[in-house]
Design a protein around this motif. Structure first.
Motif, short mmCIF file in Angstrom:
data_model
loop_
_atom_site.label_atom_id
_atom_site.label_comp_id
_atom_site.label_asym_id
_atom_site.label_seq_id
_atom_site.Cartn_x
_atom_site.Cartn_y
_atom_site.Cartn_z
N LEU A 1 0.85 -1.19 0.00
CA LEU A 1 0.00 0.00 0.00
C LEU A 1 0.88 1.24 0.00
O LEU A 1 2.08 1.14 0.28
CB LEU A 1 -0.91 -0.01 1.24
CG LEU A 1 -1.70 -1.31 1.47
CD1 LEU A 1 -2.35 -1.30 2.84
CD2 LEU A 1 -2.73 -1.49 0.37
N SER A 2 0.31 2.40 -0.26
CA SER A 2 1.11 3.62 -0.28
C SER A 2 1.71 3.94 1.09
O SER A 2 2.74 4.57 1.18
CB SER A 2 0.25 4.80 -0.75
OG SER A 2 -0.83 5.00 0.13
N ASP A 3 1.08 3.46 2.16
CA ASP A 3 1.57 3.77 3.51
C ASP A 3 1.87 2.52 4.33
O ASP A 3 1.80 2.54 5.55
CB ASP A 3 0.57 4.66 4.24
CG ASP A 3 -0.81 4.02 4.34
OD1 ASP A 3 -1.04 2.98 3.69
OD2 ASP A 3 -1.66 4.55 5.07
N GLY A 4 2.20 1.42 3.67
CA GLY A 4 2.51 0.19 4.40
C GLY A 4 2.16 -1.03 3.60
O GLY A 4 2.37 -1.08 2.39
N LYS A 5 1.59 -2.02 4.28
CA LYS A 5 1.24 -3.27 3.59
C LYS A 5 0.05 -3.92 4.28
O LYS A 5 -0.30 -3.62 5.41
CB LYS A 5 2.43 -4.23 3.58
CG LYS A 5 2.83 -4.76 4.94
CD LYS A 5 4.03 -5.68 4.81
CE LYS A 5 4.62 -6.07 6.14
NZ LYS A 5 5.07 -4.97 6.96
N ARG A 6 -0.56 -4.85 3.54
CA ARG A 6 -1.63 -5.69 4.07
C ARG A 6 -1.18 -7.14 3.89
O ARG A 6 -0.82 -7.55 2.78
CB ARG A 6 -2.95 -5.44 3.34
CG ARG A 6 -4.09 -6.31 3.87
CD ARG A 6 -5.44 -5.99 3.24
NE ARG A 6 -5.40 -5.91 1.79
CZ ARG A 6 -5.56 -4.78 1.08
NH1 ARG A 6 -5.79 -3.63 1.67
NH2 ARG A 6 -5.50 -4.81 -0.23
N VAL A 7 -1.19 -7.88 4.97
CA VAL A 7 -0.83 -9.29 4.95
C VAL A 7 -2.11 -10.09 5.12
O VAL A 7 -2.87 -9.86 6.07
CB VAL A 7 0.18 -9.63 6.07
CG1 VAL A 7 0.55 -11.11 6.02
CG2 VAL A 7 1.43 -8.77 5.95
N THR A 8 -2.36 -11.02 4.20
CA THR A 8 -3.60 -11.80 4.23
C THR A 8 -3.27 -13.28 4.23
O THR A 8 -2.42 -13.74 3.46
CB THR A 8 -4.49 -11.45 3.03
OG1 THR A 8 -4.75 -10.05 3.03
CG2 THR A 8 -5.80 -12.21 3.06
N ALA A 9 -3.95 -13.99 5.09
CA ALA A 9 -3.87 -15.45 5.17
C ALA A 9 -5.28 -16.00 5.14
O ALA A 9 -6.18 -15.42 5.75
CB ALA A 9 -3.15 -15.88 6.44
N THR A 10 -5.49 -17.09 4.45
CA THR A 10 -6.80 -17.72 4.39
C THR A 10 -6.72 -19.06 5.12
O THR A 10 -6.02 -19.97 4.68
CB THR A 10 -7.26 -17.91 2.92
OG1 THR A 10 -7.25 -16.63 2.28
CG2 THR A 10 -8.65 -18.51 2.85
N VAL A 11 -7.46 -19.14 6.22
CA VAL A 11 -7.43 -20.33 7.07
C VAL A 11 -8.61 -21.23 6.71
O VAL A 11 -9.76 -20.80 6.82
CB VAL A 11 -7.50 -19.94 8.56
CG1 VAL A 11 -7.43 -21.18 9.45
CG2 VAL A 11 -6.40 -18.94 8.92
N PRO A 12 -8.35 -22.47 6.29
CA PRO A 12 -9.46 -23.38 5.98
C PRO A 12 -10.24 -23.74 7.24
O PRO A 12 -9.66 -23.88 8.33
CB PRO A 12 -8.78 -24.61 5.39
CG PRO A 12 -7.34 -24.48 5.69
CD PRO A 12 -7.06 -23.08 6.09
N LEU A 13 -11.55 -23.88 7.09
CA LEU A 13 -12.41 -24.27 8.20
C LEU A 13 -13.02 -25.62 7.87
O LEU A 13 -13.59 -25.80 6.80
CB LEU A 13 -13.53 -23.24 8.40
CG LEU A 13 -13.09 -21.81 8.68
CD1 LEU A 13 -14.31 -20.88 8.73
CD2 LEU A 13 -12.31 -21.73 9.98
N THR A 14 -12.93 -26.54 8.80
CA THR A 14 -13.58 -27.81 8.63
C THR A 14 -14.76 -27.87 9.58
O THR A 14 -14.73 -27.27 10.66
CB THR A 14 -12.63 -28.99 8.92
OG1 THR A 14 -12.11 -28.86 10.24
CG2 THR A 14 -11.48 -29.02 7.93
N ALA A 15 -15.81 -28.53 9.16
CA ALA A 15 -17.00 -28.64 10.01
C ALA A 15 -16.70 -29.53 11.19
O ALA A 15 -15.89 -30.45 11.10
CB ALA A 15 -18.18 -29.19 9.20
N GLY A 16 -17.32 -29.21 12.29
CA GLY A 16 -17.10 -30.01 13.48
C GLY A 16 -18.27 -29.87 14.42
O GLY A 16 -19.34 -29.38 14.05
N ASN A 17 -18.06 -30.26 15.63
CA ASN A 17 -19.14 -30.17 16.61
C ASN A 17 -19.02 -28.91 17.47
O ASN A 17 -19.62 -28.81 18.50
CB ASN A 17 -19.15 -31.41 17.50
CG ASN A 17 -17.82 -31.61 18.22
OD1 ASN A 17 -16.93 -30.76 18.13
ND2 ASN A 17 -17.68 -32.74 18.87
#
Length: 147
Positions: free
Chosen positions: A130-146
C-alpha cells in the motif's frame, strides 16, 4: 408458476460474515483479536471444528503481534468468512514498508516462528503493498465439526 407470499421464502446471506477493527495508537490487545475470531466463527453454521477456530486464532494472534512489534504506526484487522463458509480470510494492515522475513524453523530459538506457523496453517501468505505500508492476508481453511 407459484410465487410464495412475502415472508415465507428462504432468505440467503448476501454478504459474508466479517469483522474489522483498527488501532490508531498503542499496542493492540492480542486477546481481543483472538476473541473476535471466536465470536465471528460462533455465528457460522454448521459450526467449524474447534481445531479450525484455534488455528484461525493462532494466525490472527501471530499477524497482529507482528504488526504491533515491527510497524511504527497504526494497524487494522479484518476477518471475513469466504462466501462458501469454507475458510476465514485474515487481513492485517500495518505501516511498515519492510518485507516479511520468514525465518527457518529452529527449535532452539525463542521466537521468530510466527510466519512459519501462519504459512503452515493457512497454506500461504499474500502481501499487498500500500502507499503507507502493507496488508498481509492469510486464508485459514475451516472444517465442520461439533463446535
Amino acid at each position: 408458476m407459484d410465487i410464495p407470499p412475502l415472508g415465507t421464502h428462504a432468505t440467503t446471506r448476501t454478504r459474508p460474515l466479517c469483522y474489522s477493527h483498527a488501532w490508531d495508537t498503542g499496542v493492540p490487545r492480542i486477546a481481543d483479536a483472538r476473541d473476535a475470531v471466536a465470536a465471528l466463527l460462533s455465528q457460522v453454521r454448521p459450526a467449524p471444528a474447534r481445531r479450525s477456530v484455534q488455528d484461525a486464532q493462532l494466525v490472527v494472534s501471530e499477524l497482529v503481534t507482528n504488526a504491533a512489534r515491527h510497524a511504527p504506526g497504526p494497524c487494522a484487522l479484518r476477518l471475513e468468512l469466504t462466501p462458501d463458509g469454507a475458510a476465514l480470510r485474515v487481513s492485517v494492515t500495518d505501516t511498515s514498508t519492510e518485507p516479511l522475513r520468514r525465518r527457518t524453523p529452529d527449535p532452539l530459538r525463542i521466537g521468530g516462528h510466527g510466519l512459519f506457523l501462519v504459512a503452515m496453517l493457512s497454506g500461504g501468505l499474500e502481501v499487498t503493498w500500500l502507499s503507507d505500508g502493507k496488508r498481509v492476508t492469510a486464508t485459514v481453511p475451516l472444517t465442520a465439526g461439533n463446535g
